[in-house]
Design an enzyme around this catalytic site. Structure first.
Site, PDB file in Angstrom:
ATOM      1  N   HIS A  78       0.678  -1.460  -0.009  1.00 13.64           N
ATOM      2  CA  HIS A  78       0.036  -0.213   0.020  1.00 13.64           C
ATOM      3  C   HIS A  78       0.888   1.147  -0.069  1.00 13.64           C
ATOM      4  O   HIS A  78       0.230   2.423  -0.485  1.00 13.64           O
ATOM      5  CB  HIS A  78      -0.960   0.067   1.294  1.00 13.64           C
ATOM      6  CG  HIS A  78      -2.318   0.767   0.911  1.00 13.64           C
ATOM      7  ND1 HIS A  78      -2.428   1.838   0.116  1.00 13.64           N
ATOM      8  CD2 HIS A  78      -3.423   0.470   1.323  1.00 13.64           C
ATOM      9  CE1 HIS A  78      -3.675   1.915  -0.139  1.00 13.64           C
ATOM     10  NE2 HIS A  78      -4.339   1.366   0.890  1.00 13.64           N
ATOM     11  N   ARG A  79       2.128   1.245   0.348  1.00 14.29           N
ATOM     12  CA  ARG A  79       3.051   2.494   0.200  1.00 14.29           C
ATOM     13  C   ARG A  79       3.430   2.751  -1.138  1.00 14.29           C
ATOM     14  O   ARG A  79       3.679   3.923  -1.475  1.00 14.29           O
ATOM     15  CB  ARG A  79       4.165   2.088   0.930  1.00 14.29           C
ATOM     16  CG  ARG A  79       4.283   1.690   2.399  1.00 14.29           C
ATOM     17  CD  ARG A  79       5.559   1.122   2.856  1.00 14.29           C
ATOM     18  NE  ARG A  79       5.922  -0.064   2.528  1.00 14.29           N
ATOM     19  CZ  ARG A  79       7.144  -0.553   2.700  1.00 14.29           C
ATOM     20  NH1 ARG A  79       7.947  -0.213   3.606  1.00 14.29           N
ATOM     21  NH2 ARG A  79       7.550  -1.726   2.164  1.00 14.29           N
TER      22      ARG A  79
END
Length: 246
Positions: free
Chosen positions: A220-221
């Site tokens: 998700h980064r």
């Protein structure tokens, strides 16, 4: 190690885990196994990740594969098509072809796809480089070569380090769907299930169709939900146009 070969100190330590001395054999991990275990532990603990799952109509791919293999020469597998489609999707949605670093997001110039290979000693992920430049025959030959040398422990370090994406296929074992742990520095891994006959709705009527479930696990980064969804759309479109992948 046989029970008689396990030192008293190790046996005492394992006894704290409920392992009764003399009731098990201890199989030491080799260097690659220890590296993989450390990476997976770090990834599961430290990387914020999420799964996205879709069901893909596979008849176009099955037809394209039958036509291709009927020409003679080296045969190609469903997995070869999946890898080719993944590379096409990485070109179409380059934000997924990336890695998180402390200094920024690294966007890769090529689709360097790691292929999960199951060995008796554990899982290894050798990398097929620049897949977007390869045809199906070259993909198939490359995957077979990497799997063969992985089984003989003949991979070089640069053949299992790095990479920009990963494909893990358990469909050949009859697994319908599953999710995978990320394989850093790759920001996404595609988990591929079996091609199955399923009842689906077509124009309001029930119909049997060949379907495959895939799950994209995303860092998700690097990848948000909408970006992952666009990648899966591009992947599904490549499967639908499988005849163009050869």
């Amino acid at each position: 190690m046989q029970p008689s070969e396990i030192s008293g100190e190790i046996a005492d330590e394992l006894a704290l885990l409920g392992l009764v001395p003399g009731q098990y054999d201890l199989i030491p991990q080799d260097r690659i196994g220890k590296l993989i275990a450390r990476r997976l532990t770090d990834a599961a603990r430290d990387i914020p990740h999420f799964p996205l799952t879709i069901h893909v109509a596979m008849q176009p791919l099955m037809d394209a594969r039958s036509t291709y293999n009927a020409r003679g020469g080296a045969k190609v597998s469903i997995n070869d098509y999946v890898i080719a489609a993944a590379a096409r999707a990485l070109v179409a949605v380059p934000a997924v072809n990336a890695s998180f670093t402390a200094h920024g997001i690294a966007r890769h110039h090529h689709a360097d796809i790691a292929i999960a290979v199951a060995l008796e000693a554990g899982l290894v992920t050798p990398i097929l480089r620049s897949v977007e430049t390869l045809d199906l025959a070259a993909i198939g030959a490359g995957v077979r070569d990497l799997a063969d040398r992985a089984g003989r422990k003949r991979l070089k370090p640069d053949e299992y380090n790095g990479g920009s994406f990963c494909v893990s296929n358990l469909g050949m074992f009859g697994i319908s769907s599953f999710g995978s742990i990320l394989n850093p520095p790759q920001a996404a891994i595609l988990s591929v299930g079996a091609v199955e006959d399923r009842v689906v709705a077509v124009d309001g009527a029930a119909q049997v169709a060949k379907m495959m479930t895939v799950t994209l696990t995303c860092d998700h980064r690097v990848i948000d939900g909408a970006t992952g969804a666009r990648w899966l759309q591009a992947f599904s479109a490549a499967i639908a146009d499988a005849a163009a992948l050869d």
